[in-house]
Write a protein that holds these residues in place. Structure first.
Motif, short mmCIF file in Angstrom:
data_model
loop_
_atom_site.label_atom_id
_atom_site.label_comp_id
_atom_site.label_asym_id
_atom_site.label_seq_id
_atom_site.Cartn_x
_atom_site.Cartn_y
_atom_site.Cartn_z
N UNK A 199 0.82 -1.21 0.00
CA UNK A 199 0.00 0.00 0.00
C UNK A 199 0.86 1.27 0.00
N UNK A 200 2.13 1.16 0.38
CA UNK A 200 3.01 2.32 0.47
C UNK A 200 4.03 2.42 -0.67
N UNK A 201 4.12 1.41 -1.51
CA UNK A 201 5.21 1.32 -2.48
C UNK A 201 5.28 2.50 -3.44
N UNK A 202 4.20 2.98 -3.95
CA UNK A 202 4.23 4.09 -4.90
C UNK A 202 4.61 5.39 -4.21
N UNK A 203 4.02 5.65 -3.05
CA UNK A 203 4.33 6.86 -2.29
C UNK A 203 5.80 6.83 -1.86
N UNK A 204 6.28 5.67 -1.46
CA UNK A 204 7.69 5.54 -1.06
C UNK A 204 8.62 5.85 -2.22
N UNK A 205 8.28 5.36 -3.41
CA UNK A 205 9.12 5.62 -4.58
C UNK A 205 9.14 7.11 -4.91
N UNK B 219 14.61 3.89 -11.78
CA UNK B 219 13.75 2.78 -11.33
C UNK B 219 12.70 3.23 -10.31
N UNK B 220 13.01 4.25 -9.51
CA UNK B 220 12.01 4.75 -8.57
C UNK B 220 10.80 5.33 -9.30
N UNK C 193 4.28 2.31 -12.09
CA UNK C 193 3.70 0.97 -12.22
C UNK C 193 2.82 0.60 -11.03
N UNK C 194 3.14 1.12 -9.86
CA UNK C 194 2.38 0.80 -8.65
C UNK C 194 1.43 1.93 -8.24
#
Length: 150
Positions: free
Chosen positions: A89-95, A127-128, A134-135
């Motif tokens: 749930x956090x992967x896009x915001x983290x990137x 890549x970030x 992508x997420x």
């Protein structure tokens, strides 16, 4: 003749769908692998030296003028971002957040260190950005969770 064409077209349709499914699965695995590798990089190679007070990191942050408080803050942000890359749930915001941190790192590298390692943050942004795009569907999930809690 049109009957033969219809049979050939219908026979090849499952093969195309199967191929697209396999490609999609490989792409998801590749993306997840990139996420894990970047998370490991941020956690071990980037955050850990700052959080344990490695002399190289101490000297670098002293040169910037941020001292140990800045070093520990940046280390904590990198570690949190690396961990968040592994949480769906956090992967896009983290990137996105790590990309912003890398923009700052690039500016510092150019202004304080004369561009010595300026390519590293730029290379990491690629890549970030891919992960963030992508997420991006996870952003809606995160927003739903936040709205439900408030």
């Amino acid at each position: 003749m049109s009957g033969t064409t219809a049979r050939v077209a219908s026979a090849s349709a499952p093969v195309i769908a199967e191929s697209a499914t396999a490609r999609g699965r490989r792409a998801r695995i590749a993306l997840r692998t990139v996420q894990v590798l970047i998370a490991l990089f941020y956690g071990i190679a980037s955050a850990l030296p700052k959080l344990i007070g490695n002399q190289y990191a101490v000297d670098a942050f002293d040169k910037i003028g941020w001292g140990s408080a800045g070093m520990y803050t940046i280390g904590a942000l990198e570690l949190a971002g690396g961990v968040a890359l592994l949480i769906p749930v956090l992967q896009s915001v983290a990137a996105i957040a790590l990309s912003a941190l890398m923009v700052g790192a690039f500016v510092v590298q150019m202004t304080v260190f004369g561009g010595e390692n300026a390519a590293t943050p730029l290379v990491l942004i690629v890549p970030l950005a891919l992960i963030a795009w992508a997420r991006r569907g996870s952003n809606a999930d995160l927003l739903r969770l936040v709205r439900r809690r408030s």
